[in-house]
Write a protein that holds these residues in place. Structure first.
Motif, short mmCIF file in Angstrom:
data_model
loop_
_atom_site.label_atom_id
_atom_site.label_comp_id
_atom_site.label_asym_id
_atom_site.label_seq_id
_atom_site.Cartn_x
_atom_site.Cartn_y
_atom_site.Cartn_z
N UNK A 386 0.83 -1.20 0.00
CA UNK A 386 0.00 0.00 0.00
C UNK A 386 0.87 1.26 0.00
N UNK A 387 2.03 1.18 0.65
CA UNK A 387 2.94 2.32 0.64
C UNK A 387 3.35 2.66 -0.78
N UNK A 388 3.70 1.61 -1.57
CA UNK A 388 4.07 1.83 -2.96
C UNK A 388 2.93 2.48 -3.73
N UNK A 389 1.71 1.96 -3.49
CA UNK A 389 0.55 2.50 -4.20
C UNK A 389 0.36 3.98 -3.90
N UNK A 390 0.54 4.36 -2.64
CA UNK A 390 0.36 5.76 -2.27
C UNK A 390 1.50 6.60 -2.85
N UNK A 399 9.34 15.11 -7.99
CA UNK A 399 9.90 16.29 -7.33
C UNK A 399 10.63 15.95 -6.04
N UNK A 400 10.30 14.78 -5.46
CA UNK A 400 10.87 14.45 -4.16
C UNK A 400 11.84 13.29 -4.29
N UNK A 406 8.95 8.47 1.08
CA UNK A 406 8.55 7.51 2.11
C UNK A 406 8.08 8.23 3.37
N UNK A 407 8.77 9.31 3.72
CA UNK A 407 8.39 10.09 4.88
C UNK A 407 6.97 10.64 4.72
N UNK A 422 2.51 0.23 8.31
CA UNK A 422 1.78 -0.61 7.36
C UNK A 422 2.26 -0.39 5.94
N UNK A 423 3.25 0.49 5.77
CA UNK A 423 3.79 0.83 4.44
C UNK A 423 4.04 -0.40 3.58
#
Lengths: 543, 329
Positions: A386-390, A399-400, A406-407, A422-423
């Motif tokens: 889900x972290x990847x998806x977000x 830009x980041x 990740x932060x 939960x990343x």
């Protein structure tokens, strides 16, 4: 009528437990020591959140857990037959003539390849071996006619995809009716339908009960649906009974806190939005649609999904869009964020015409307008954490740096009420409500100015619904994002919206401040919609 | 429906046209001198020059292609020195090697390849779909493991090994079957089938694993669908559920794959044909390619191309019958 007065109950469940193995020796107990009885002709509603075990109980009445690996203990008797001890043939004879089931999703619950009449006839002939093919077909037409399918003799030859959602659910009820069951088990029979169709289906169930004297076991997460249609209510939580009693008592004077919380979560159509929540929409319009149109198909088969719709969305306001399925609300929503190109009309974002822009020219706009989808299961890639998806929209923007992304994602997860750790977990590890939170976090990631939510809570049960709606409200107050909230549930829309737009057949039939539309609807269609909404007051719901 | 077929037919013609163009272009750049090969090893340069002239190989490639199209549309007359050889439309020309009409060469060999391909298809569908079904219904059991193992072994073994083993076992050792030689169906149907049984089996053993896997997975997928649960909840027996509802949902992908395999069988059956001594299109094509016999290559490629296209049109029609939601447009 108390179950104690009846000599032989229709349904007798004693100390029922159902355990599903989940691999590696672990197991989940879905139903835990549940007992209840139901008199012949009675009507019992089983309510609870998703995961409370209510559907598992319903399946257990027909012995549908057999062969699935589930461990079932206790006793289940339906019309005097012991379901757990019955042989396979005995069980098949029970399914249909004694207890018939109506499922939640009428689209997938019928064989897409076979004619509807043939499917009903097949089931009829399973239980009436002496019936000829012709007699079975005649019976299918008869029951289809009984459930209100117009021109039943002809429509019996149609296939499921040629029926609307409501007609499919009628067809499933007809299948149940064909066998003249003593008990109808309905598992969320109206969850997939809009309010007007829901009201029709519930009305049909009441009529059929009065006519045939069959019992009804209604499984639903929606207390409003249960309210007018059952005599008794059984509230379930985590596989156990929380409260059980006459429907009136449970609704008016709940004994348990959990029941009270459940009741409080039900969105009320007659309750105004709290004054502090309303945004004062001011300033330049953010998004402005004028005479927006969208057609699908070409030539004779062209369908106009959205027809001459004009709509203005200002920064920080919430515009609710309501209407039945097929009214064009989803098409409109997708055009507003330019997932679809309008066939006609003008769409301006901050004064710039974006209606005809190509994908490359839309780059800047993509980050500012986001969408939250209805189905949190299928709108997340199951193979990405889900972290990847977000993080995806942030990576695309480029830009980041990786660690900054990740932060940010961790902060977003925390913001929507999930554990930042939960990343690295995958969508299947989350519940429906949590997945919708992920969807919201993904929409928030590029710091948009506008989010279009298409039925964001209609796949969730009331409690989760209330939480997600609250989250959306919080996010909006903090960040001043403009929201377009598309839903068929009028009460939910009222809870969140400053202004409301009512759509029908691709056009806007009424538009105005939420309270004005709900308290004094001008258009007859709006009045019809409002009247069809389920209510917690049984007398009113049954009217 | 009629409009659909018409559109597909026009599409097929365009595809075949493009195919012939590509082959001509490839031949133009490919190494090898057809005239030298046609003339034989003992020809002197003068003789080769004569042959080249006779075959019109000196003409630019687009002129040759134009002649080819003319022949297709209206037929062609060839002078043989003493008389005139008339080649009816559609005329693919004469073989560079032996002046035989390509049309004749193909019509002699097409029935062989068609018998081989269609018969093998029936057998591999029976084997593949049958064992796929069994594996799906007996999931996790010994039956499934044995079937998976057998079909995989079939696929993993090259056709000439399976073929040789079959020949050795049934023809040489047990003597149950004749060493295959082609007997026309019209001549003696029984001998036709007996002689083709081994080649069919060899091909079917190789193809069926794919079908078993496909049938198994699409069957399992269909069995997990909600509408299957509906019929279970109404007391319909498992046998009827599988036969009437699940199988129908599982068939469309099998139909699509069959069309592709059947089409390619027409061009790719050369190993099987060679091994079993069957004079089919595959053998003809390989020989023609080796001798740079352009008219024969073009003819065979166009016929096999047509077979692929037709098989796919038939598959689409069957698809629409199996799944009524598919509208042919």
């Amino acid at each position: 009528m108390s179950p104690l007065d009846t000599p032989e109950p229709l349904v007798q469940v004693a100390d029922l437990s159902v355990t599903f193995p989940v691999g590696q020796g672990a197991a989940v107990r879905a139903v835990d020591g549940l007992s209840f009885t139901m008199p012949p002709g009675g009507a019992l509603g089983i309510v609870g959140e998703s995961g409370s075990g209510k559907s598992t109980v319903a399946y257990g009445l027909l012995g549908l857990h057999r062969g699935t690996g589930a461990e079932v203990t206790g006793a289940v008797r339906v019309a005097g037959r012991d379901v757990l001890a019955a042989g396979d043939a005995e069980l098949r004879a029970l399914r249909g003539p004694v207890a018939a089931m109506v499922f939640q999703d009428p689209l997938s619950s019928l064989d897409p390849y076979a004619a509807i009449g043939d499917q009903i006839a097949e089931v009829y002939r399973v239980h009436r071996r002496d019936a000829s093919r012709r007699a079975a077909r005649a019976r299918a037409v008869e029951v289809l006619d009984r459930v209100g399918i117009p021109d039943a003799a002809r429509r019996a030859r149609a296939r499921p995809h040629e029926f609307s959602g409501g007609m499919r659910q009628r067809a499933l009820i007809a299948m149940a009716l064909a066998c003249e069951p003593r008990l109808l088990v309905a598992d969320e029979p109206t969850t997939a339908l809009d309010v007007t169709v829901q009201a029709q289906i519930l009305g049909l169930l009441r009529e059929l009960r009065a006519e045939t004297g069959m019992g009804l076991l209604l499984v639903t997460h929606d207390l409003g649906v249960a309210a007018g249609n059952v005599d008794e209510l059984l509230v379930m939580k985590e596989g156990r009974e929380v409260e059980h009693g006459p429907a009136r008592e449970v609704l008016d004077a709940p004994r348990e806190d959990y029941t009270r919380a459940l009741l409080a979560a039900v969105p009320r159509i007659d309750v105004r939005r709290a004054a502090g929540d309303t945004a004062t929409a001011a300033g330049e319009p953010l998004l402005e649609a004028t005479g927006l149109r969208r057609e699908f198909g070409r030539g004779k088969r062209a369908v106009t999904a959205v027809d001459e719709v004009s709509l203005t969305i200002r920064p920080g306001e919430t515009v609710g869009v309501v209407g039945e399925s097929g009214s064009g609300k989803t098409t409109l929503g997708r055009m507003l964020v330019r997932l679809l190109e309008p066939s006609g009309g003008v769409l301006r974002y901050r004064g710039r015409d974006i209606g005809g822009l190509r994908e490359r020219e839309l780059r800047g706009f993509r980050g500012e307008a986001q969408m939250v989808f209805q189905d949190p299961v299928s709108s997340l890639n199951p193979r990405r954490s889900i972290g990847e998806s977000i993080a995806d929209p942030l990576r695309t923007a480029g830009e980041l740096t990786g660690s900054e992304i990740e932060e940010r994602v961790r902060r977003l997860l925390h913001r929507v009420g999930l554990d930042p750790d939960a990343y690295h977990r995958y969508p299947h590890e989350f519940s429906g409500g949590q997945r919708q939170r992920v969807g919201i976090a993904r929409a928030l990631a590029p710091e948009p100015k506008l989010i279009v939510c298409d039925e964001p809570v209609s796949a969730l049960d009331v409690t989760t619904q209330a939480q997600v709606v609250e989250l959306l409200g919080d996010v909006q107050r903090e960040s001043g994002i403009a929201l377009v909230f598309i839903a068929h549930d009028l009460a939910v829309v009222r809870q969140v919206s400053d202004r409301v737009v009512v759509m029908r057949d691709g056009r806007i039939v009424e538009e105005g401040p939420a309270d004005a539309v709900y308290d004094a609807p001008r258009h007859p269609y709006t009045r019809g919609l409002l009247a069809a909404a389920p209510s917690l007051a049984p007398a009113e719901a049954a009217a | 429906m009629r409009g659909y077929l018409l559109r597909r037919a026009i599409g097929a013609v365009i595809v075949l046209f493009a195919l012939s163009l590509v082959i001509y272009a490839l031949f133009y750049v490919a190494p090898g001198d057809p005239a030298r090969l046609a003339c034989g090893p003992r020809c002197n340069p003068e003789q080769i020059r004569q042959v080249r002239e006779q075959l019109s190989l000196g003409d630019p490639v687009y002129v040759q292609y134009w002649h080819f199209l003319q022949g297709l549309a209206a037929g062609h007359d060839y002078s043989t020195g003493t008389g005139v050889l008339h080649c009816d439309a559609p005329c693919f020309g004469l073989s560079y090697q032996n002046d035989q009409q390509v049309t004749d060469l193909i019509t002699q060999r097409l029935p062989v390849t068609a018998s081989l391909a269609l018969g093998a298809m029936v057998l591999w569908l029976l084997l593949g779909v049958g064992s796929g079904l069994l594996s799906a219904l007996r999931r996790g059991g010994t039956t499934e493991r044995v079937l998976t193992w057998l079909t995989l072994a079939g696929t993993a073994t090259p056709v000439f090994i399976i073929g040789l083993l079959l020949l050795m076992l049934f023809c040489a050792y047990l003597g149950w079957l004749p060493f295959p030689s082609y007997v026309a169906l019209t001549e003696d149907p029984e001998q036709w089938a007996w002689n083709l049984l081994l080649p069919w089996t060899a091909l079917a053993l190789i193809e069926s694993a794919k079908y078993a896997r496909l049938t198994r997975s699409s069957m399992l997928e269909t069995l997990a669908e909600d509408h299957i649960r509906t019929f279970r909840a109404y007391g319909v027996a498992e046998r009827s559920i599988v036969g009437r509802h699940a199988l129908r949902g599982a068939l469309p992908p099998v139909i699509a794959l069959t069309a592709l395999d059947l089409g390619s069988m027409f061009g790719n059956a050369v190993l099987t044909e060679t091994l079993f001594g069957l004079p089919g299109l595959g053998q003809l094509l390989v020989h023609a390619t080796r001798t740079v016999d352009l008219p024969v290559v073009v003819g065979v490629v166009l016929v096999t191309g047509a077979a692929v296209v037709i098989a796919n049109i038939v598959a689409d029609l069957l698809y629409a019958v199996a799944d009524r939601r598919v509208a042919l447009a």
